[in-house]
Design an enzyme around this catalytic site. Structure first.
Site, PDB file in Angstrom:
ATOM      1  N   HIS A 193       0.622  -1.312   0.023  1.00 18.42           N
ATOM      2  CA  HIS A 193      -0.028   0.180   0.128  1.00 18.42           C
ATOM      3  C   HIS A 193       0.815   1.103  -0.176  1.00 18.42           C
ATOM      4  O   HIS A 193       1.873   1.289   0.731  1.00 18.42           O
ATOM      5  CB  HIS A 193      -0.912  -0.067   1.074  1.00 18.42           C
ATOM      6  CG  HIS A 193      -2.107  -0.954   1.043  1.00 18.42           C
ATOM      7  ND1 HIS A 193      -2.067  -2.015   0.077  1.00 18.42           N
ATOM      8  CD2 HIS A 193      -3.029  -1.168   1.933  1.00 18.42           C
ATOM      9  CE1 HIS A 193      -3.219  -2.735   0.235  1.00 18.42           C
ATOM     10  NE2 HIS A 193      -3.710  -2.274   1.398  1.00 18.42           N
ATOM     11  N   LYS A 227     -12.552   5.653   8.187  1.00 18.77           N
ATOM     12  CA  LYS A 227     -12.900   6.249   6.980  1.00 18.77           C
ATOM     13  C   LYS A 227     -14.489   6.777   7.086  1.00 18.77           C
ATOM     14  O   LYS A 227     -14.946   8.023   6.781  1.00 18.77           O
ATOM     15  CB  LYS A 227     -12.489   6.376   5.748  1.00 18.77           C
ATOM     16  CG  LYS A 227     -12.364   7.510   4.825  1.00 18.77           C
ATOM     17  CD  LYS A 227     -12.194   7.066   3.366  1.00 18.77           C
ATOM     18  CE  LYS A 227     -13.442   6.062   2.809  1.00 18.77           C
ATOM     19  NZ  LYS A 227     -13.260   5.942   1.292  1.00 18.77           N
TER      20      LYS A 227
END
Length: 942
Positions: A153, A599
């Site tokens: 990532h 998130k």
């Protein structure tokens, strides 16, 4: 619940050696700038460094304005080098801190001081004091498995050239810890450091292009080659030595056996979710490159062992099984010793090891042949599995033990055995990940082509399950129609690759097939159906099932976490899925996503949703007689599930860690944990001991009263989520603010990862942006709000000025690892935030009125959260219980603040320069360097 131990008192004077090392590195960097950079660069860096250090101790608005003007008037060549200088400083400071921590631990150990919490000695002594017998510990050791999973990532900003240079600096600087160095020898070491820092300064830290997936594969393999192959045997040796000291006694023979319980996974080359560049051919290549890396290490170590195990058959009596193995090896020996049939004729272990080397070379030759693009061909005498290689190594070990050389067997040979037991022929289990809707579309395409269902996606869930069940129990040959879309064929090819690579490399090559965004049970059965079409699952006419794939649902959003119990209940009740579980010894892995849930609903709602989901999943699995392993999708930052691994494992709901834990190691976390052997050994030790403690209920039973905190946390989570959603979803102009004031639009050009920053490149929204750039962006501008926003409001509302409620929260902090870990991580995120610096970024908002309003909301919640956290933990300042971290942050702030101001200046310049003109490209390039530098200073960035 019991009171948790407080950290040992920290003496500020005890970091004298660290301050001296940082000072030395700073001096060397300063000399490098003076001799190898523009004279104005050195002068500017010194002015900013001294000026902001002075401001930290004595605020002075006039001086601050003067320093800002200095930055604002810098021309691009000087500004670029100033940013690079600060970035280099942070890299060197990171080395100094890692080295200091390592030597402090070693020094305390040598002085007979208590081992640090999380060391093997400390953990085993606690086990012994709790009444755990050697038999109890042995039982636990046979159950544990610790599985870090490396991912690519995009939060690692340093490329491999920089990592390798920093590794050299670390190794050289370690020599300065030798108190026996003469004055001349010390000067020579410093000269080597100066040369290495000079090279570091003249090495380009940014990538010229976005890394390909293959680049990311090689970057991941770097950590195995440089540190893990050395660190793994050391971890086991340290563990065995601790068991000897604590449980067996120095003079007695060891009675406890430590099995090889470490395993590694990888997503690099297998994670297709959101990355169109992870193709089936890339997955094949990833597997082969991993296999070659492991085999080359085994080959090298076998060669070294030939120089060690030089026993003569004249002086030792070989074990009959060993002699039998040599006889069995005769056909191989004819090839291995073709040039000299009598080589090592009277040195049997050398002869056996030479045969092992020959067979490993055959395996490598097969891999090389495939990597060059040729079709695989049989390789005579190559090992067919890691089991065959281990059998050869075991027979040497057992023979050595039989004639009194067990101590020799427990040397380099045992280290090689540990590596093969850990890495097999495949190095790391490659997980494949794909998003659920891709499978649904593929299934609809196939069923339409077969004339079974023309609109599968529109069917209700119950009908989908029935259609899939009918297809799964059909006994005719599994086929698919010829007229399939290119995307469906790519999906199917991935399953075919899994079959091929399982045969070519190892049946253990692949770990899990992870389904991201699992919203319903049919999403899992769709993968079962696709796997059956590829031959990974079969159903015979006699009703027998066979399964060679581990399918893992991933629950990510707040809503999915709430529904995961119902989805799993449907699966566990499903007759076909239950049969597949029986094929896997009733074992189910479930993955939990930390990033998207945070998130989505904020850190507190995410953390509690994950905690609650784990408890429910494990309880449900137990009721069905299923063993469940949780796979934690943790990121580097607190906002993505990050934080110290030891504490994170202990913070899991008691009773949910059943001896095994699997978790992702993402982005910059890899270089922080695994760039140096010493650090890798420490990090693995901390994780293993956390796992042992969290699994101790397997031998002592559960002690935690779950209901004591449930109502409090449920209320806090709902209140926190409401505050977070009000800010991120209901505040006018919030996303305009995010894109205006953060450098997130530039992250896609930073060349730090192959995966796009948004799911939909044309859409700028909370749903489209990925969790990594979301957290990365807020961290860059010193808001860090994903890691704390909503906590302060939730605590304040629940407390409601009631002293008794404050007392309850303080008790939870003292007694409950989950709550303690939550607030500790919150403190770290709050300490890395800076509302004064954040206000400078807020002024970049194009709508100044909206920008001021949103900033005021953030600042108010920040101050509220600081107050509430300090009230609960009973401290006057953040990180009062972790002074080393507090000092580290305070050391970095005078270097971070000028970088943040430089970044604000660059963002302003980009707004005012036309994109098609040269200055725009120059400012853009320097801005990307500032992102790198701030990330290095903050450390856990994504």
């Amino acid at each position: 619940m019991v009171n948790l131990p407080n950290p040992a008192p920290y003496q500020p004077s005890s970091d004298k050696a660290l301050r001296a090392r940082v000072k030395l590195f700073g001096h060397i960097l300063g000399e490098t700038l003076r001799d190898h950079a523009d004279h104005q660069v050195f002068a500017t860096v010194e002015a900013l460094r001294k000026g902001y250090i002075h401001l930290q101790t004595k605020p002075n608005p006039t001086r601050r304005r003067r320093l800002r003007k200095l930055v604002e008037h810098l021309e691009e060549p000087i500004l670029e080098q100033v940013v690079r200088a600060f970035n280099t400083y942070f890299s060197l400071a990171n080395i100094a801190e890692e080295s200091f921590k390592h030597h402090q631990r070693r020094k305390n150990s040598q002085a007979g001081l208590p081992r640090w919490e999380g060391s093997f000695d400390h953990t085993l002594l606690a086990f012994q004091e709790s009444g755990h017998s050697p038999e109890d510990l042995q039982q636990l050791l046979h159950t544990i498995q610790y599985i870090p999973v490396f991912t690519s990532h995009p939060t690692e900003t340093k490329h491999r050239n920089i990592l390798e240079t920093l590794q050299r600096i670390f190794v050289i600087s370690e020599e300065l810890n030798n108190s026996q160095l003469s004055k001349y020898e010390r000067a020579q070491v410093i000269n080597q450091l100066q040369a290495s820092v000079q090279i570091l300064w003249k090495t380009e830290e940014g990538r010229a292009r976005k890394p390909s997936v293959e680049d990311e594969i090689h970057n991941g393999l770097y950590f195995f080659r440089t540190t893990l192959f050395k660190a793994i045997p050391l971890v086991y040796r340290h563990f065995e030595e601790s068991i000897q000291r604590v449980y067996t006694g120095e003079t007695e023979q060891p009675t406890l056996q430590v099995p090889s319980f470490l395993r590694f996974g990888s997503w690099i080359g297998g994670d297709r979710d959101g990355n169109p560049y992870v193709t089936p051919s890339i997955t094949r290549r990833a597997i082969r490159l991993q296999a070659r890396t492991a085999l080359r290490e085994y080959l090298r170590r076998a060669k070294e062992l030939i120089q060690v195990l030089t026993h003569s058959d004249k002086w030792v009596t070989l074990h009959p099984a060993f002699l039998e193995s040599l006889t069995h090896d005769q056909p191989v020996a004819q090839k291995a010793f073709a040039r000299n049939l009598h080589l090592f004729r009277h040195e049997p272990y050398c002869r056996k090891l030479a045969i092992i080397r020959y067979r490993l070379r055959m395996n490598i030759s097969l891999i090389e042949h495939s990597l060059s693009g040729n079709k695989g061909k049989p390789a005579d005498h190559a090992y067919r599995s890691e089991a065959e290689l281990l059998d050869d190594l075991y027979v040497i070990r057992d023979s050595l033990h039989s004639h009194g050389d067990g101590n020799i067997a427990d040397g380099e040979l045992k280290d090689l055995i540990r590596l093969v037991e850990t890495f097999g022929m495949y190095l790391a289990h490659l997980d494949v990940r794909e998003e659920s809707s891709r499978h649904t579309s593929a299934v609809e395409d196939i069923l339409r082509g077969l004339g079974i269902a023309s609109a599968y996606q529109s069917l209700p869930e119950e009908q989908k399950l029935k259609v899939l069940s009918d297809q799964l129990t059909a006994t005719q040959n599994s086929t698919w129609p010829e007229s399939l879309s290119a995307e469906t064929l790519r999906i199917l090819e991935v399953f075919t690759v899994m079959t091929e690579m399982g045969r070519e490399v190892s049946q253990h090559t692949f770990g899990s097939y992870v389904i991201s965004m699992t919203h319903q049970a049919s999403h899992v059965l769709e993968v079962v159906y696709l796997a059956k079409l590829a031959g990974l699952i079969s159903y015979s006419s006699t009703g027998q099932w066979a399964c060679r794939i581990r399918i893992v649902p991933l629950f990510e959003t707040i809503e999915d976490l709430a529904h995961c119990e119902a989805i799993l209940h449907t699966l566990f009740n499903h007759s076909i899925y239950r049969e597949l579980l029986r094929c896997a010894n009733n074992f189910q892995e479930v993955m939990l996503g930390y990033s998207d849930s945070c998130k989505d609903g904020g850190i507190l709602a995410s953390a509690w949703g994950l905690h609650d989901a784990q408890r429910k999943i494990i309880s449900l699995a137990k009721s069905f007689g299923i063993t469940c392993r949780l796979f934690h999708g943790r990121g580097g930052t607190v906002g993505r599930g990050g934080g110290p691994t030891h504490q994170a494992i202990l913070a899991q709901p008691e009773g949910t860690v059943h001896g095994q834990i699997k978790f992702t190691e993402q982005g910059e976390v890899l270089s922080h944990k695994y760039s140096h052997v010493e650090t890798a050994v420490y990090e693995l030790t901390m994780g293993i001991t956390g796992l042992l403690k969290a699994s101790s209920h397997l031998i002592k039973g559960l002690s935690y009263d779950w209901n004591q905190a449930h109502d409090i946390m449920t209320t806090l989570a709902k209140s926190s989520e409401k505050s977070y959603r009000q800010l991120t979803e209901q505040t006018p102009g919030f996303f305009d603010y995010f894109y205006d004031v953060t450098p997130v639009r530039q992250l896609g050009q930073l060349n730090i990862g192959s995966r796009p920053t948004h799911r939909q490149t044309s859409e700028s929204s909370k749903e489209s942006i990925r969790a990594i750039p979301w957290v990365f962006g807020w961290g860059q501008i010193r808001h860090t709000l994903p890691a704390w926003y909503g906590i302060g409001s939730a605590l304040e509302i629940w407390r409601s000025h009631d002293p008794a409620r404050l007392g309850s929260l303080r008790a939870l902090y003292r007694q409950w690892p989950f709550f303690r870990s939550l607030l500790s991580n919150t403190q770290m995120a709050l300490a890395k935030a800076d509302m004064n610096i954040a206000s400078e970024y807020a002024q970049l908002c194009r709508n100044s009125q909206q920008g001021a309003m949103i900033y005021s909301l953030v600042k108010e919640e920040y101050e509220r959260t600081v107050k509430q956290v300090l009230d609960i933990i009973g401290a006057e300042t953040l990180l009062q219980e972790d002074l080393p971290l507090a000092l580290s942050i305070s050391r970095r702030n005078p270097y971070l603040e000028p970088l943040n101001h430089i970044q604000v200046t660059l963002l302003q310049r980009l707004r005012t320069s036309p994109e098609n003109e040269t200055p725009h490209a120059i400012w853009q390039s320097i801005l990307l360097r500032s992102i790198n530098a701030i990330a290095a200073g903050l450390r856990n960035t994504g």
